[in-house]
Scaffold this motif. Sequence first.
Motif, short mmCIF file in Angstrom:
data_model
loop_
_atom_site.label_atom_id
_atom_site.label_comp_id
_atom_site.label_asym_id
_atom_site.label_seq_id
_atom_site.Cartn_x
_atom_site.Cartn_y
_atom_site.Cartn_z
N THR A 28 12.01 -6.18 1.82
CA THR A 28 12.78 -4.59 1.83
C THR A 28 11.64 -4.04 0.71
O THR A 28 12.64 -3.29 -0.18
N PHE A 29 10.37 -5.22 1.33
CA PHE A 29 9.63 -3.48 -0.36
C PHE A 29 9.34 -3.05 -0.26
O PHE A 29 9.25 -1.72 -0.88
N SER A 30 9.24 -2.56 0.52
CA SER A 30 9.25 -0.74 0.74
C SER A 30 10.34 0.07 1.16
O SER A 30 9.93 1.85 0.58
N SER A 31 11.47 -0.24 0.48
CA SER A 31 12.23 0.21 0.18
C SER A 31 12.48 0.82 -1.10
O SER A 31 13.46 0.90 -1.46
N TYR A 32 11.59 -0.02 -2.29
CA TYR A 32 11.66 0.42 -3.26
C TYR A 32 10.66 1.16 -3.71
O TYR A 32 9.34 0.84 -3.43
N ALA A 33 10.52 1.61 -5.21
CA ALA A 33 9.64 2.59 -5.76
C ALA A 33 8.94 1.86 -6.45
O ALA A 33 9.98 0.67 -7.29
N MET A 34 8.13 1.58 -7.60
CA MET A 34 7.47 0.39 -8.40
C MET A 34 6.95 1.14 -9.61
O MET A 34 6.41 1.34 -9.33
N VAL A 48 4.01 2.68 -18.07
CA VAL A 48 2.43 2.49 -17.27
C VAL A 48 2.65 4.06 -16.36
O VAL A 48 1.84 4.95 -16.44
N ALA A 49 2.91 3.47 -14.99
CA ALA A 49 2.95 3.88 -13.91
C ALA A 49 3.79 4.02 -12.84
O ALA A 49 4.14 2.64 -12.90
N ALA A 50 3.96 4.51 -12.04
CA ALA A 50 5.21 4.33 -11.27
C ALA A 50 4.42 5.06 -9.98
O ALA A 50 3.93 6.20 -9.67
N ILE A 51 5.21 4.45 -9.07
CA ILE A 51 4.39 5.36 -7.34
C ILE A 51 6.42 4.75 -6.57
O ILE A 51 6.75 4.16 -6.54
N SER A 52 5.76 5.92 -5.69
CA SER A 52 7.17 6.36 -4.93
C SER A 52 7.28 5.26 -3.49
O SER A 52 6.73 4.45 -3.63
N TRP A 53 8.54 4.92 -3.21
CA TRP A 53 8.30 3.84 -1.92
C TRP A 53 7.91 4.07 -0.79
O TRP A 53 7.14 3.15 -0.75
N ARG A 54 7.33 5.46 -0.38
CA ARG A 54 5.46 6.00 0.10
C ARG A 54 4.48 6.08 -0.07
O ARG A 54 3.74 6.01 0.86
N ASP A 73 0.13 -0.93 -1.09
CA ASP A 73 -0.24 -1.50 0.44
C ASP A 73 1.35 -2.29 1.04
O ASP A 73 1.53 -3.56 0.90
N ASN A 74 2.15 -1.25 1.70
CA ASN A 74 3.29 -2.00 2.03
C ASN A 74 3.26 -3.09 3.09
O ASN A 74 4.37 -3.98 3.23
N ALA A 75 1.94 -2.77 4.13
CA ALA A 75 1.96 -3.59 4.67
C ALA A 75 2.13 -5.85 3.83
O ALA A 75 1.84 -6.50 5.11
N LYS A 76 1.09 -5.32 2.87
CA LYS A 76 0.82 -6.77 1.89
C LYS A 76 1.19 -6.70 1.28
O LYS A 76 1.54 -8.00 0.48
N ASN A 77 2.82 -5.83 0.67
CA ASN A 77 4.09 -5.96 0.27
C ASN A 77 3.18 -6.48 -1.51
O ASN A 77 3.34 -6.69 -2.42
#
Length: 123
Positions: A28-34, A48-54, A73-77
């Motif tokens: 479910t990596f793509s469902s998390y903001a990072m 430092v920084a963050a990025i939304s799930w998409r 890169d959600n395809a590469k988790n």
Amino acid sequence: QVQLVESGGGLVQAGGSLRLSCAASGRTFSSYAMGWFRQAPGKEREFVAAISWRGTSTYYADYAKVRFTISRDNAKNTVYLQMNSLKPEDTAVYYCAASQGGSYYYKRSYGYWGQGTQVTVSS
């Protein structure tokens, strides 16, 4: 459940660049903001920084807005942090983290953390 492993840290001279990577396991990596945080010796862990799930929205600390770029890169988790024009004050352990909600600027919004990767910038 998400497991996070950072890599790409090291020793670099001031003005140099590094790209940190954070590989995630779990379906479910793509469902998390990072997010990326850092902690220097004797200091609090800071955003430092963050990025939304998409990957359509990014957020930066003021000091990181010009020099750092977060991407995923959600395809590469995998989530990345490109750091340019590094300064000695960027020396810290850098952590990636996964969030399912809340303000991305705060540690409390992140439920999963990696072990960190050391970045040392020499003057």
